[in-house]
Scaffold this active site. Structure first.
Site, mmCIF file in Angstrom:
data_model
loop_
_atom_site.group_PDB
_atom_site.id
_atom_site.type_symbol
_atom_site.label_atom_id
_atom_site.label_comp_id
_atom_site.label_asym_id
_atom_site.label_seq_id
_atom_site.Cartn_x
_atom_site.Cartn_y
_atom_site.Cartn_z
ATOM 1 C CE1 TYR A 267 51.999 71.189 39.515
ATOM 2 C CE2 TYR A 267 50.349 72.811 38.918
ATOM 3 C CZ TYR A 267 51.212 72.274 39.849
ATOM 4 O OH TYR A 267 51.295 72.823 41.096
ATOM 5 C CE LYS B 139 53.053 75.304 38.376
ATOM 6 N NZ LYS B 139 52.752 75.204 39.774
ATOM 7 C CG LEU C 210 57.577 76.934 40.656
ATOM 8 C CD1 LEU C 210 58.027 75.671 39.914
ATOM 9 C CD2 LEU C 210 56.063 77.067 40.535
ATOM 10 C CG HIS D 233 59.698 51.236 40.436
ATOM 11 N ND1 HIS D 233 58.945 50.091 40.562
ATOM 12 C CD2 HIS D 233 59.492 51.942 41.564
ATOM 13 C CE1 HIS D 233 58.311 50.105 41.723
ATOM 14 N NE2 HIS D 233 58.630 51.219 42.352
ATOM 15 C CD GLU E 199 57.823 76.973 46.558
ATOM 16 O OE1 GLU E 199 57.526 77.808 45.689
ATOM 17 O OE2 GLU E 199 58.238 75.827 46.294
ATOM 18 N NE ARG F 258 56.488 77.859 36.346
ATOM 19 C CZ ARG F 258 55.688 78.607 37.099
ATOM 20 N NH1 ARG F 258 56.208 79.415 38.018
ATOM 21 N NH2 ARG F 258 54.386 78.576 36.941
ATOM 22 N NE ARG G 161 53.261 50.095 40.086
ATOM 23 C CZ ARG G 161 54.183 49.709 40.968
ATOM 24 N NH1 ARG G 161 54.716 48.497 40.878
ATOM 25 N NH2 ARG G 161 54.570 50.512 41.917
HETATM 26 N N1 PDD Z 1 51.080 77.348 41.570
HETATM 27 N N2 PDD Z 1 55.229 78.021 44.347
HETATM 28 C C1 PDD Z 1 54.546 76.891 44.076
HETATM 29 C C2 PDD Z 1 54.916 75.641 44.817
HETATM 30 C C3 PDD Z 1 53.528 76.895 43.108
HETATM 31 O O1 PDD Z 1 52.867 75.765 42.826
HETATM 32 C C4 PDD Z 1 53.216 78.108 42.441
HETATM 33 C C5 PDD Z 1 52.169 78.158 41.366
HETATM 34 C C6 PDD Z 1 53.933 79.275 42.786
HETATM 35 C C7 PDD Z 1 53.666 80.594 42.136
HETATM 36 O O2 PDD Z 1 54.073 80.582 40.787
HETATM 37 P P1 PDD Z 1 53.387 81.538 39.707
HETATM 38 O O3 PDD Z 1 53.537 82.919 40.206
HETATM 39 O O4 PDD Z 1 54.185 81.294 38.475
HETATM 40 O O5 PDD Z 1 51.952 81.115 39.589
HETATM 41 C C8 PDD Z 1 54.939 79.180 43.735
HETATM 42 C C9 PDD Z 1 50.095 77.172 40.541
HETATM 43 C C10 PDD Z 1 49.372 78.404 40.195
HETATM 44 C C11 PDD Z 1 49.187 76.017 40.944
HETATM 45 O O6 PDD Z 1 49.698 75.077 41.544
HETATM 46 O O7 PDD Z 1 48.001 76.060 40.663
#
Ligand code: PDD
Length: 280
Positions: free
Chosen positions: A31, A146, A202, A102, A178, A50, A100
């Site tokens: 996503y 992501k 991320l 894997h 993070e 990304r 289904r």
């Molecule tokens: N989240 N780290 C993680 C694990 C994240 O999921 C996100 C973003 C960030 C910050 O990334 P950015 O500055 O590009 O938004 C860091 C999004 C916004 C979400 O999950 O909704």
């Protein structure tokens, strides 16, 4: 509410997703979230880069990524959000596979979903700062992707919210990685610290903007781990994200940071960020 689903604009309740979608069975998908400022997608190229990276790392074949700008503006218009700013959620799963099993097949058609929402007012949190909690990082070791497989993050965020905190910040081997949906920064003697890019975090787009703004304004940034056992030695903390922007941290669990007010360097970076988004 109108959403985009597999090449069509539809009312939300007309969307039909197969239970054999690999996103449903295996969280086999990715996503992306971006937002607009003054009606324009912010750092759209970086978000698309990304998304492309996440898709490539999972070997999901989907190329029409530039279309998402047009699609999201259409959705904002159809949902009567314009001229207000909005955030955009894009999800792409590997697609439907029956029966289904894997291992994935290579010829699946990805399932694509896009929705837009009004940006919620975050002015109080930007002004006053927030509480965070610390949680052990039990996520997988490909946090650079992501992926929609973020159960440890949603559990940690829920725990945070239940403790009246805004965010859960993860640590692995004493090192802060993070937040559940944000990047984490600390300040000591006017030097800014944040975790280095690796498979453990991320590559946040807001993180990147903060680092650029610091360089332009002669604020030194060191990309090195902030250690949990050294947190008390820092003067300020803040977290960054697309909708979180630059949010000061004024409380870590039960400890108040400094005098409980957002720090000076954090305020300065907030100001540079606001000037920057107003200038583009
Ligand atoms: N989240 N780290 C993680 C694990 C994240 O999921 C996100 C973003 C960030 C910050 O990334 P950015 O500055 O590009 O938004 C860091 C999004 C916004 C979400 O999950 O909704």
């Amino acid at each position: 509410m109108i959403v985009y689903f597999n090449e069509k604009y539809l009312p939300l309740d007309e969307v039909k997703i197969s239970p054999y979608d690999r996103g449903f069975h295996y969280a086999d998908g990715v996503y992306e979230v971006f937002r607009t400022y003054h009606g324009k997608p912010f750092r759209f190229a970086s978000h698309i880069k990304r998304l492309k990276y996440s898709l490539n790392e999972l070997n999901i074949c989907f190329n029409d990524l530039k279309e998402f700008e047009f699609i999201s503006l259409n959705l904002a218009e159809m949902n009567k959000i314009l001229p207000e700013d909005f955030s955009v959620y894009i999800q792409i799963t590997r697609g439907v596979q029956f029966p289904r099993k894997h291992n994935y097949e290579n010829n699946l058609t990805p399932t694509v979903f896009v929705s837009v929402s009004k940006i919620k007012d975050n002015s109080e949190q930007l002004d006053k700062g927030v509480k965070i909690i610390l949680e052990e990082d039990i996520r997988w070791t490909r946090c650079d992707v992501k992926s929609v497989s973020i159960l440890p993050s949603t559990l940690a965020k829920t725990k945070a919210v239940n403790q009246n905190a805004y965010e859960a910040i993860f640590h692995r081997d004493n090192k802060i990685t993070e937040g559940s949906h944000t990047n984490f920064f600390a300040v000591k003697d006017s030097v800014v610290y944040t975790a280095p890019l690796s498979n453990f975090i991320l590559e946040g787009i807001t993180r990147e903007v903060v680092i650029e703004l610091c360089a332009e304004n002669k604020i030194k940034v060191i990309e090195d781990y902030i250690r949990v056992d050294q947190l008390k030695g820092f003067d300020e903390f803040f977290i960054t994200g697309t909708t979180t922007e630059i949010t000061p941290v004024i409380r870590i669990a039960d400890s108040i940071v400094g005098n409980g007010l957002p720090g000076k360097v954090t305020r300065l970076i907030q100001k540079y960020f606001r000037e920057y988004v107003n200038s583009i």
